[in-house]
Design a protein around this motif. Structure first.
Motif, PDB file in Angstrom:
ATOM      1  N   PRO A 227       0.851  -1.189   0.000  1.00 22.20           N
ATOM      2  CA  PRO A 227       0.000   0.000   0.000  1.00 22.20           C
ATOM      3  C   PRO A 227       0.889   1.242   0.000  1.00 22.20           C
ATOM      4  N   ALA A 228       0.420   2.301  -0.630  1.00 19.93           N
ATOM      5  CA  ALA A 228       1.231   3.515  -0.696  1.00 19.93           C
ATOM      6  C   ALA A 228       1.139   4.306   0.606  1.00 19.93           C
ATOM      7  N   ALA A 229       0.021   4.132   1.302  1.00 19.62           N
ATOM      8  CA  ALA A 229      -0.172   4.948   2.501  1.00 19.62           C
ATOM      9  C   ALA A 229      -1.023   4.204   3.520  1.00 19.62           C
ATOM     10  N   TYR A 230      -0.830   4.567   4.782  1.00 20.23           N
ATOM     11  CA  TYR A 230      -1.639   4.011   5.876  1.00 20.23           C
ATOM     12  C   TYR A 230      -2.218   5.142   6.702  1.00 20.23           C
ATOM     13  N   ARG A 231      -3.366   4.901   7.302  1.00 23.07           N
ATOM     14  CA  ARG A 231      -3.839   5.748   8.382  1.00 23.07           C
ATOM     15  C   ARG A 231      -4.268   4.795   9.483  1.00 23.07           C
ATOM     16  N   THR A 232      -3.686   4.975  10.636  1.00 27.78           N
ATOM     17  CA  THR A 232      -3.965   4.059  11.731  1.00 27.78           C
ATOM     18  C   THR A 232      -4.651   4.842  12.844  1.00 27.78           C
ATOM     19  N   LEU A 233      -5.814   4.354  13.235  1.00 30.65           N
ATOM     20  CA  LEU A 233      -6.657   5.071  14.187  1.00 30.65           C
ATOM     21  C   LEU A 233      -6.885   4.237  15.431  1.00 30.65           C
ATOM     22  N   LEU A 234      -7.107   4.935  16.541  1.00 28.60           N
ATOM     23  CA  LEU A 234      -7.464   4.247  17.762  1.00 28.60           C
ATOM     24  C   LEU A 234      -8.759   4.877  18.266  1.00 28.60           C
ATOM     25  N   GLY A 235      -9.851   4.145  18.123  1.00 29.74           N
ATOM     26  CA  GLY A 235     -11.154   4.644  18.591  1.00 29.74           C
ATOM     27  C   GLY A 235     -11.328   4.235  20.048  1.00 29.74           C
ATOM     28  N   VAL A 236     -11.678   5.188  20.876  1.00 32.86           N
ATOM     29  CA  VAL A 236     -11.828   4.908  22.310  1.00 32.86           C
ATOM     30  C   VAL A 236     -13.319   4.962  22.663  1.00 32.86           C
ATOM     31  N   PHE A 237     -13.824   3.921  23.283  1.00 30.63           N
ATOM     32  CA  PHE A 237     -15.263   3.816  23.564  1.00 30.63           C
ATOM     33  C   PHE A 237     -15.525   3.563  25.038  1.00 30.63           C
ATOM     34  N   GLU A 238     -16.682   4.086  25.498  1.00 30.57           N
ATOM     35  CA  GLU A 238     -17.062   3.854  26.896  1.00 30.57           C
ATOM     36  C   GLU A 238     -17.380   2.386  27.144  1.00 30.57           C
ATOM     37  N   THR A 239     -18.064   1.775  26.140  1.00 24.66           N
ATOM     38  CA  THR A 239     -18.499   0.383  26.338  1.00 24.66           C
ATOM     39  C   THR A 239     -18.126  -0.460  25.119  1.00 24.66           C
ATOM     40  N   VAL A 240     -18.048  -1.756  25.347  1.00 26.00           N
ATOM     41  CA  VAL A 240     -17.814  -2.698  24.252  1.00 26.00           C
ATOM     42  C   VAL A 240     -18.942  -2.591  23.229  1.00 26.00           C
ATOM     43  N   GLY A 241     -20.159  -2.388  23.742  1.00 28.07           N
ATOM     44  CA  GLY A 241     -21.316  -2.273  22.852  1.00 28.07           C
ATOM     45  C   GLY A 241     -21.162  -1.128  21.864  1.00 28.07           C
ATOM     46  N   ASP A 242     -20.688   0.024  22.342  1.00 22.96           N
ATOM     47  CA  ASP A 242     -20.474   1.159  21.436  1.00 22.96           C
ATOM     48  C   ASP A 242     -19.442   0.804  20.362  1.00 22.96           C
ATOM     49  N   ALA A 243     -18.417   0.087  20.789  1.00 22.58           N
ATOM     50  CA  ALA A 243     -17.356  -0.281  19.834  1.00 22.58           C
ATOM     51  C   ALA A 243     -17.892  -1.220  18.762  1.00 22.58           C
ATOM     52  N   THR A 244     -18.644  -2.241  19.168  1.00 21.43           N
ATOM     53  CA  THR A 244     -19.157  -3.174  18.166  1.00 21.43           C
ATOM     54  C   THR A 244     -20.192  -2.493  17.273  1.00 21.43           C
ATOM     55  N   HIS A 245     -20.917  -1.554  17.844  1.00 16.69           N
ATOM     56  CA  HIS A 245     -21.875  -0.822  17.032  1.00 16.69           C
ATOM     57  C   HIS A 245     -21.152  -0.084  15.907  1.00 16.69           C
ATOM     58  N   SER A 246     -20.038   0.518  16.215  1.00 16.15           N
ATOM     59  CA  SER A 246     -19.359   1.258  15.149  1.00 16.15           C
ATOM     60  C   SER A 246     -18.714   0.308  14.128  1.00 16.15           C
ATOM     61  N   ILE A 247     -18.376  -0.904  14.557  1.00 20.01           N
ATOM     62  CA  ILE A 247     -17.874  -1.883  13.577  1.00 20.01           C
ATOM     63  C   ILE A 247     -18.950  -2.150  12.528  1.00 20.01           C
ATOM     64  N   CYS A 309     -17.473   6.431  13.991  1.00 19.65           N
ATOM     65  CA  CYS A 309     -17.148   6.111  15.391  1.00 19.65           C
ATOM     66  C   CYS A 309     -17.802   7.142  16.309  1.00 19.65           C
ATOM     67  N   ASN A 310     -17.703   8.401  15.922  1.00 18.85           N
ATOM     68  CA  ASN A 310     -18.297   9.448  16.757  1.00 18.85           C
ATOM     69  C   ASN A 310     -19.807   9.272  16.858  1.00 18.85           C
ATOM     70  N   GLU A 311     -20.415   8.921  15.729  1.00 14.75           N
ATOM     71  CA  GLU A 311     -21.868   8.694  15.761  1.00 14.75           C
ATOM     72  C   GLU A 311     -22.232   7.570  16.712  1.00 14.75           C
ATOM     73  N   SER A 312     -21.339   6.602  16.876  1.00 12.89           N
ATOM     74  CA  SER A 312     -21.634   5.484  17.783  1.00 12.89           C
ATOM     75  C   SER A 312     -21.204   5.797  19.201  1.00 12.89           C
ATOM     76  N   GLY A 313     -20.857   7.040  19.458  1.00 14.71           N
ATOM     77  CA  GLY A 313     -20.553   7.432  20.826  1.00 14.71           C
ATOM     78  C   GLY A 313     -19.105   7.256  21.243  1.00 14.71           C
ATOM     79  N   ALA A 314     -18.186   7.314  20.275  1.00 14.60           N
ATOM     80  CA  ALA A 314     -16.775   7.211  20.664  1.00 14.60           C
ATOM     81  C   ALA A 314     -16.410   8.391  21.555  1.00 14.60           C
ATOM     82  N   ARG A 315     -15.605   8.132  22.551  1.00 13.57           N
ATOM     83  CA  ARG A 315     -15.150   9.217  23.415  1.00 13.57           C
ATOM     84  C   ARG A 315     -14.161  10.070  22.628  1.00 13.57           C
ATOM     85  N   GLU A 316     -13.272   9.421  21.924  1.00 12.00           N
ATOM     86  CA  GLU A 316     -12.344  10.141  21.044  1.00 12.00           C
ATOM     87  C   GLU A 316     -11.777   9.158  20.037  1.00 12.00           C
TER      88      GLU A 316
END
Ligand SMILES: Cc1cc2nc3c(=O)[nH]c(=O)nc-3n(C[C@H](O)[C@H](O)[C@H](O)COP(=O)(O)OP(=O)(O)OC[C@H]3O[C@@H](n4cnc5c(N)ncnc54)[C@H](O)[C@@H]3O)c2cc1C
Lengths: 490, 416
Positions: A227-247, A309-316
């Motif tokens: 790949p020519a480029a990468y963007r690597t993100l770390l989504g931080v969530f209050e709950t596991v549920g919020d994280a799976t929702h954004s998946i 991620c933000n729509e699913s309630g990510a903290r940051e």
């Protein structure tokens, strides 16, 4: 023909046999003293232990042919072994016999950039191929977390995946052909450096056969443009549920990230203690998300992911700001298992799969299961693929705890099946999950699979008692689980 | 073609095969859309032709999981429409999509131009149900995108030409439909110049999903089928890109620059409708051309150009998925004698074998087939394939003699 699943007693390893192997390989080509064999009594699945009678270190396919011929002559079972990182007991020499270690066959035989393939020997360590290709503009895509140790032959046998499987596919999607010594001692090449060879797709069938179709001696792998480029993100969530929702949201939006990994609070704690990355200790879960591709596309995709991620309630949602930060994030992820030692004396990792939309359900179930069995369970897994790896923490000196770990494992895997998934996404059936095969497949399915195996391995001397259940088994054939694996992978 | 039996459900089909196995044991010839009927050896024995086209229900389409489970008789265009309703697709280019069925596409392992960037059927089939010759259902894989439980019979059935089981249901992994697409084309004074351009594309800054070549005759055919003026007197290279709009724009300008640095006659970019029609021509070309003799060769990509040169000189028009080393040839003259054709094909085949590949005859007059090796030069893996066939279909009822083993010399089959 008798029943498909019965097995037969086989011969023992005699002094004469050892002498024949010594003549063939020389004194430094074999191990047979009991204290030397201890290392080979198990792989990453440590529940079952059985030392082989002799371990052989061939350096060529021709030597393997000789070895297999001798095994057939003496009616002795044989099992191939790569680095021994398998987590399903694929390397267990059920019934004893000969172990064929491929670690001295580790050359890169050819790299052809224009035709996008490499030819390697099976004992080559996965990461060594990508290191070798560095600077060529191409890489070998399958990247199991164990890639610093595991061999490409072992990857072929288990059809390994890795974090970047989500976008790039698993091992089989990158194997064009292979050469193998068949259980009858013949050498056959399936496929080769070209695609679509006439006839059945035997390379495709061989990949994932867990050593039961023969000994792979050469692999033709597809190499992939970097790949020519990468963007690597770390989504931080209050709950596991919020994280799976954004998946679900990300996948639902038609974005296929290169990787999408979930780590819950329990694992974050361990990782932070080990690596001091700066993970938020009070978060319910983090998502490690990577998009790759062209520079002109990655920012837009990354932006969209941040929004979802933000729509699913990510903290940051944090970004890796430099290649070093990206490396460190991946190091944390790939070495997560090492960090677990800080949480508990022993642990057992499971490997199940659910349709990705069922992740919230299975994660709730896992949490429940932990409560019910009074077990601590932490999670770090390939979320984009729905491939879960719940890690159960316990103390192996406490047999009562072990019983609870086993019960919880079985419940979780059964739940995966109930949700339309599978009991293994990448670690394999081996001996560990053989009891699940008749829950996953009908008797007819297993019969057909058994007939396919018979085309390769009719005498069943090669890797006996793996993958398919053995009806009417007795003695060493009966695999009893005593206590669950401690080391294991993520 | 004789009478066709239309099974209405998977269970009907299983029953029919069970009854057949218990009684008359006639050969079973599974039939999908009938578009690949010419492919393979002709029948040597009368039997039952069983059509799958009414076994065509959608079983489950959890779009958010990006998988779909459908019955095998579904037509490819219907499947395409279903998936498009969720902005998803199976990125395999299939000609005659209005007729061909998913089961047929799996059984013949058909693929097209996008395979360079998107792969082929083996990369998308994650679960399968089939009925064996005794009428028994068997399954492999499942409905999840990652699964290593059991042997991967999906791979075994892809390209098996109905000889191991009648595929009745399939689960596929899907991809999103890209936002945007474009095809660039350039023509070249010589094949050397084209080869040089292909070599340079190996390290292109762009990431093409298709690299197709048309020889001058084929370029002329494409022209007559659509409103694009490919030059019809020299070879043409088509480069397809896909992705989000910005990415496609960037790739187009990058490739325009990269291609222009070769000795090309021109670089033309097709967007929107023009891109769509060029994609369609690339997909449909293979079946649009009338020809008495069609082959597919598979070779190392770096060896395709000399091979194409040789095939053109022997009277074939050419489309090549050059990035994958796949070459499709249509004979464009009156057929000479069978002997002459055999000598032409065996020379081409030898070149393909030298290039680590092989040559398969896709269609030719039926009465020639027995003297041609349709599926190419036998390899040392064939006896093992025979064993698999014998173990799964011991009475040889499924498409007997139609696949690679149809014309196998006895020293290879081990039978006398
Ligand atoms: C820390 C850790 C992390 C892991 N992460 C991942 C991951 O991300 N993804 C994943 O898929 N797996 C993972 N695993 C599991 C394991 O690493 C893989 O299954 C790997 O492919 C095994 O390779 P190996 O060389 O160690 O094979 P071994 O363990 O030596 O053997 C595995 C199986 O392959 C057979 N075999 C080995 N060589 C050959 C050959 N040449 N021919 C035929 N059969 C052969 C053996 O008989 C055995 O059945 C992990 C394991 C650990 C310990």
């Amino acid at each position: 023909m008798t029943s498909q699943h019965t097995s037969r007693p086989t011969g023992a390893v005699s002094q004469e046999l050892i002498d024949r192997f010594r003549d063939l390989l020389g004194e430094d080509g074999l191990l047979y003293e009991p204290e030397e064999l201890v290392v080979y009594e198990c792989d990453g699945y440590v529940v079952e232990k059985k030392a082989p009678d002799v371990v052989l270190f061939p350096t060529s396919a021709d030597q393997i042919v000789e070895i297999v011929n001798i095994c057939n002559e003496f009616d002795v079972p044989f099992v191939p072994r790569g680095a021994g990182t398998s987590l399903a007991g694929g390397c267990l020499p059920v019934g004893g016999g000969v172990m064929i270690a491929l670690t001295r066959m580790r050359r890169i035989l050819d790299v052809n950039i224009r035709d996008r393939y490499a030819i390697v020997e099976p004992g080559l360590v996965n990461a060594h191929l990508t290191q070798h290709l560095k600077g060529s503009g191409y890489h070998y895509a399958p990247d199991p977390s164990s890639q610093g140790a595991c061999t490409i032959g072992g990857n072929v046998a288990t059809n390994s995946g890795g974090p970047h499987t989500l976008k790039y596919g698993v091992t089989v999607n990158h194997v064009l052909g292979l050469e193998a010594v068949m259980p009858d001692g013949s050498i056959v090449q399936f496929g080769g450096p070209t695609e679509d060879n006439p006839g059945y797709d035997l390379p495709g069938l061989f990949v994932g056969s867990e050593g039961t179709f023969g000994i792979c001696t050469k692999v033709f792998v597809r190499i992939t443009r970097d790949p020519a480029a990468y963007r690597t993100l770390l989504g931080v969530f209050e709950t596991v549920g919020d994280a799976t929702h954004s998946i679900s949201k990300i996948i639902g939006a038609g974005i296929v990230p290169a990787a999408l990994e979930l780590m819950d609070q329990g694992i974050i704690e361990a990782l932070e203690a080990a690596f001091q990355f700066g993970f938020p200790l009070d978060a319910g879960a983090v998502l490690l998300i990577e998009v790759d591709g062209l520079e002109s596309a990655v920012d837009e995709e990354a932006e969209e992911i941040v929004e979802l991620c933000n729509e699913s309630g990510a903290r940051e949602v944090r970004r890796a700001n430099s290649p070093e930060e990206r490396q460190l994030l991946w190091k944390c992820r790939k070495q997560a298992f090492g960090a677990i030692g800080r949480l508990s004396p022993s642990y057992c990792t499971q490997d199940g799969v659910v349709p990705r939309t069922q992740l919230p359900e299975i994660l709730d179930f896992i949490a429940d299961c932990g409560t019910r069995h009074d077990l601590r369970i932490v999670n770090v897994f390939h979320a984009g693929d729905g491939n879960i790896h719940p890690i159960m923490l316990f103390d192996e000196r406490d047999t009562e705890q072990i019983g609870r770990v086993l019960a919880a494992s079985d419940e979780i895997l059964s739940k995966c099946l109930e949700l339309g998934g599978s009991v293994t996404g990448e670690h394999g059936i081996g001996v560990e999950k053989i009891d699940f095969m008749n829950k996953l497949f009908t008797e007819d399915d297993l019969e057909v699979m058994s007939k396919v195996r018979d085309a390769f391995n009719p005498e069943r001397l090669c890797s006996p008692s793996k993958m398919l259940p053995t009806a009417g088994a007795c003695g060493t054939e009966q695999i009893e689980r005593t206590h669950p694996g401690r080391r294991a992978a993520l | 073609m004789e009478d066709v039996t239309y099974s209405e459900t998977q269970d009907d089909l299983s029953r029919l095969l069970k009854e057949n196995a218990a009684a008359e044991r006639q050969p079973i010839y599974p039939l999908g859309g009938g578009t690949a009927w010419q492919y393979g050896y002709p029948r040597t024995a009368p039997g039952k032709t069983v059509s799958l086209t009414e076994i065509n229900q959608t079983i489950d389409y959890p779009a958010r999981d990006m998988t779909v489970t459908v019955e095998a008789g579904i037509r490819m265009c219907e499947l395409g429409n279903l998936l498009a309703s969720e902005n998803q697709r199976l990125p395999i280019d299939i000609p005659h999509a209005d007729q061909s069925t998913l089961g047929g596409v799996i059984a013949t392992n058909w693929s097209g131009s996008r395979r360079f960037g998107c792969g082929s059927m083996r990369d998308y089939l994650i679960g399968v149900t089939a009925v064996d010759a005794s009428g028994r259902f068997f399954h492999a894989g499942g409905r999840v995108v990652k699964n290593v439980a059991g042997y991967d019979l999906c791979k075994l059935l892809v390209g098996s030409l109905g000889t191991l089981g009648v595929i009745t249901e399939a689960t596929l992994k899907l991809r999103p439909i890209p936002e945007s697409t474009a095809v660039l084309w350039s023509s070249f004074e010589s094949y050397e110049a084209l080869d040089h351009a292909l070599d340079r594309l190996t390290l292109s800054q762009a990431r093409p999903v298709a690299l197709d070549i048309f020889d001058s005759v084929a370029a002329g055919d494409v022209n007559s089928a659509m409103p694009i003026d490919l030059p019809a007197d020299r070879p043409v290279l088509c480069v397809g890109v896909e992705g989000i709009a910005r990415e496609v724009d960037w790739q187009v300008s990058t490739l325009e620059g990269e291609l222009a640095r070769n000795s090309v006659k021109e670089v033309v970019t097709c967007r929107n409708d023009r891109a769509d029609s060029l994609w369609q021509s690339m997909t449909n070309y293979v079946t649009n051309v009338e020809s008495p003799l069609v082959f597919r060769a598979n070779l190392l990509p770096s060896k395709t150009i000399p091979f194409i040169n040789e095939a053109c000189a022997s009277g074939f028009s050419i489309q090549s998925h050059a990035g994958n080393g796949i070459v499709l040839g249509h004979f464009r003259h009156e057929l000479p004698s069978a002997d002459e054709v055999m000598s032409i094909l065996s020379k081409l085949r030898e070149t393909a074998v030298q290039a680590s590949g092989n040559l398969t005859v896709l269609s030719c007059p039926d009465d020639w087939k027995s003297s041609l090796e349709l599926f190419g030069e036998p390899t040392d893996a064939w006896p093992l394939m025979k064993k698999i066939k014998a173990n799964l279909d011991p009475h040889g009822l499924l498409n007997p003699g139609r696949f690679f083993d149809g014309n196998m010399p006895s020293e290879i089959t081990g039978q006398h």
